[in-house]
Enzyme design. Structure first.
Site, PDB file in Angstrom:
ATOM      1  N   HIS A 186       0.857  -1.188   0.000  1.00  0.00           N
ATOM      2  CA  HIS A 186       0.000   0.000   0.000  1.00  0.00           C
ATOM      3  C   HIS A 186       0.899   1.247   0.000  1.00  0.00           C
ATOM      4  O   HIS A 186       2.036   1.206   0.473  1.00  0.00           O
ATOM      5  CB  HIS A 186      -0.875  -0.048   1.255  1.00  0.00           C
ATOM      6  CG  HIS A 186      -1.848   1.069   1.375  1.00  0.00           C
ATOM      7  ND1 HIS A 186      -1.501   2.297   1.906  1.00  0.00           N
ATOM      8  CD2 HIS A 186      -3.162   1.150   1.066  1.00  0.00           C
ATOM      9  CE1 HIS A 186      -2.554   3.087   1.903  1.00  0.00           C
ATOM     10  NE2 HIS A 186      -3.580   2.423   1.403  1.00  0.00           N
ATOM     11  N   PRO A 187       0.405   2.381  -0.501  1.00  0.00           N
ATOM     12  CA  PRO A 187       1.262   3.573  -0.609  1.00  0.00           C
ATOM     13  C   PRO A 187       1.962   4.017   0.670  1.00  0.00           C
ATOM     14  O   PRO A 187       3.055   4.581   0.605  1.00  0.00           O
ATOM     15  CB  PRO A 187       0.288   4.641  -1.112  1.00  0.00           C
ATOM     16  CG  PRO A 187      -0.677   3.884  -1.941  1.00  0.00           C
ATOM     17  CD  PRO A 187      -0.874   2.572  -1.216  1.00  0.00           C
ATOM     18  N   VAL A 188       1.368   3.778   1.852  1.00  0.00           N
ATOM     19  CA  VAL A 188       2.039   4.243   3.064  1.00  0.00           C
ATOM     20  C   VAL A 188       3.067   3.249   3.591  1.00  0.00           C
ATOM     21  O   VAL A 188       3.756   3.537   4.571  1.00  0.00           O
ATOM     22  CB  VAL A 188       1.026   4.549   4.197  1.00  0.00           C
ATOM     23  CG1 VAL A 188       0.082   5.649   3.776  1.00  0.00           C
ATOM     24  CG2 VAL A 188       0.278   3.300   4.633  1.00  0.00           C
ATOM     25  N   LYS A 189       3.207   2.099   2.944  1.00  0.00           N
ATOM     26  CA  LYS A 189       4.124   1.086   3.452  1.00  0.00           C
ATOM     27  C   LYS A 189       5.559   1.378   2.999  1.00  0.00           C
ATOM     28  O   LYS A 189       5.849   2.388   2.361  1.00  0.00           O
ATOM     29  CB  LYS A 189       3.662  -0.293   2.987  1.00  0.00           C
ATOM     30  CG  LYS A 189       2.277  -0.697   3.477  1.00  0.00           C
ATOM     31  CD  LYS A 189       2.164  -0.650   4.988  1.00  0.00           C
ATOM     32  CE  LYS A 189       0.951  -1.397   5.529  1.00  0.00           C
ATOM     33  NZ  LYS A 189      -0.337  -0.959   5.041  1.00  0.00           N
ATOM     34  N   ILE A 190       6.485   0.468   3.316  1.00  0.00           N
ATOM     35  CA  ILE A 190       7.911   0.703   3.065  1.00  0.00           C
ATOM     36  C   ILE A 190       8.179   0.921   1.583  1.00  0.00           C
ATOM     37  O   ILE A 190       8.907   1.830   1.179  1.00  0.00           O
ATOM     38  CB  ILE A 190       8.753  -0.471   3.597  1.00  0.00           C
ATOM     39  CG1 ILE A 190       8.444  -0.741   5.070  1.00  0.00           C
ATOM     40  CG2 ILE A 190      10.250  -0.193   3.386  1.00  0.00           C
ATOM     41  CD1 ILE A 190       8.699   0.423   5.987  1.00  0.00           C
TER      42      ILE A 190
END
Length: 409
Positions: A186-190
């Protein structure tokens, strides 16, 4: 607003996606295969199956393990709801495991007590346990492996936060201690593939089953087909062997993922530096900082979570001052859906963690100036709140909260 997290996309990422858009493959093609190989090379896992998201990856784990209505799946109480929902998709009963009140990770001693109680009183033991590496800090995997071998359950690592984290010097993703590891992109992940996930495993049977189920349950391999003349069938012929799903990743997503993986070590280095910077900038007397990396436990620092009194008030003040604070997570058993299923018992560690824990901004785009501003607002807000409401039970009105926020320069 300084977001608590956000993606980092550069020109290399854009060009990688553009090249795929100009290619012959947009859906599941060679870029997906390349991305899966990249994940295996990075983690030393033998098999990787890229999926549409981490929720679908978790569901595939449950199906591949034949979890059904007669089974129980035990899950960390502090996580996003997908960690439990995947078992409910298969009709299984979910039981929640309490967490360490400071890390939010599954409390292995409380899990052990639950297992001993179930065995002694002839209650159902879990078919699978889902252990969440919250914020990117690994769980106590060796202890979990011992319990897995003693009580005979599958162990799934929900490593949605933990790409790049290490345990005993090994990167999360290699199933040395578990059966399957799940990643989120997902976009907020690493790293990000916009949406996307993956199942990683060293178990050939589970890998084969997950791969089959993630593409409708269809095979094109004549050796797997049931038709007696399968070897002589024309190339268009295929067979659906099971009821599967369309949980595949696209080549567009995989192209972005490959470009992001080329930068993953840089991303991790920056996150770890930001975490160290917060230790210097935040007032230790006013809040509890997250458990630092210790020998054998190296976090990916997906989230930076502090613990404070007056958590909700601090959350509102930060948001009013343009700091994108967030809460990770409301205990899953508190959700109305699970309350209807009679999940009523509060868990001590989970309740404490939820009531005190606040996520503050940490991501590749943030800099020390931003961090200094966050730290200054936090310190001022906590000092003013402690003066106005010395008891944590004391609540301020919305107007009073706005006044506190507006008084902070």
């Amino acid at each position: 607003m300084i977001p608590y997290s956000t993606q980092y996309i550069d020109e290399d990422d854009i060009q990688a996606v553009e090249r795929t858009l100009r290619s012959d493959f947009l859906t599941c093609g060679p870029r997906v295969t390349d991305f899966e190989e990249c994940l295996c090379n990075y983690t030393d896992a033998q098999y990787a199956i890229a999926t549409s998201n981490a929720t679908s990856a978790l569901h595939l784990c449950m199906m591949a393990m034949d979890v059904g209505p007669e089974d129980e799946v035990w899950v960390s109480a502090i996580s996003f709801v997908a960690s439990a929902n995947c078992a409910r998709y298969c009709g299984a009963t979910v039981r929640f495991i309490d967490v360490d009140k400071h890390t939010g990770n599954l409390d292995v001693h409380k899990l052990h007590a639950m297992l001993k109680d179930a065995e002694a009183n002839h209650k159902p033991l879990p078919k699978a346990v889902v252990a969440v590496h919250l914020s990117g800090r690994p769980c106590e995997l060796r202890f979990l492996q011992n319990l897995k071998e003693r009580y005979g359950f599958y162990l799934v690592e929900d490593a949605s936060h933990a790409v790049g984290a290490t345990y005993e010097g090994m990167r999360i993703g290699k199933t040395t201690f578990s059966d399957v590891v799940v990643f989120s992109f997902h976009p907020v992940k690493i790293i990000t593939t916009a949406e996307g996930g993956a199942c990683l495993t060293d178990n050939e049977e589970l890998a084969h089953r997950i791969r089959l189920l993630h593409a409708h349950g269809i095979t094109h391999d004549p050796l797997e087909m049931q038709a007696p003349d399968a070897l002589s069938k024309p190339a268009y012929y295929y067979e659906q062997l099971e009821l599967g799903y369309n949980y595949r990743m696209s080549d567009i997503q995989a192209a972005l993922g490959l470009s992001q993986m080329a930068k993953v070590d840089d991303f991790l280095q920056k996150r770890r530096k930001l975490a160290r910077d917060y230790v210097e900038l935040l007032d230790h007397n006013l809040m509890t900082l997250p458990v630092p990396d210790t020998e054998g436990f190296e976090s990916s620092w997906h989230l930076y979570q502090i613990q404070v009194e007056h958590r909700d008030e601090i959350y509102q003040i930060l948001r009013r001052k343009g700091v994108g604070a967030q809460i990770h997570y409301i205990p899953i058993y508190k959700q109305p859906y699970y309350q209807k299923l009679k999940y009523h018992e509060p868990l001590e560690g989970a309740e404490y963690f939820y009531e005190h824990t606040l996520t503050i901004p940490l991501h590749y785009k943030i800099n020390r100036v931003d961090q200094s501003m966050v730290a200054a607002i936090l310190a001022s807000a906590l000092e003013k709140l402690h003066a106005l409401a010395p008891n944590p039970e004391d609540k301020l009105s919305t107007q009073e909260l706005h006044q506190v926020a507006d008084s902070i320069q």
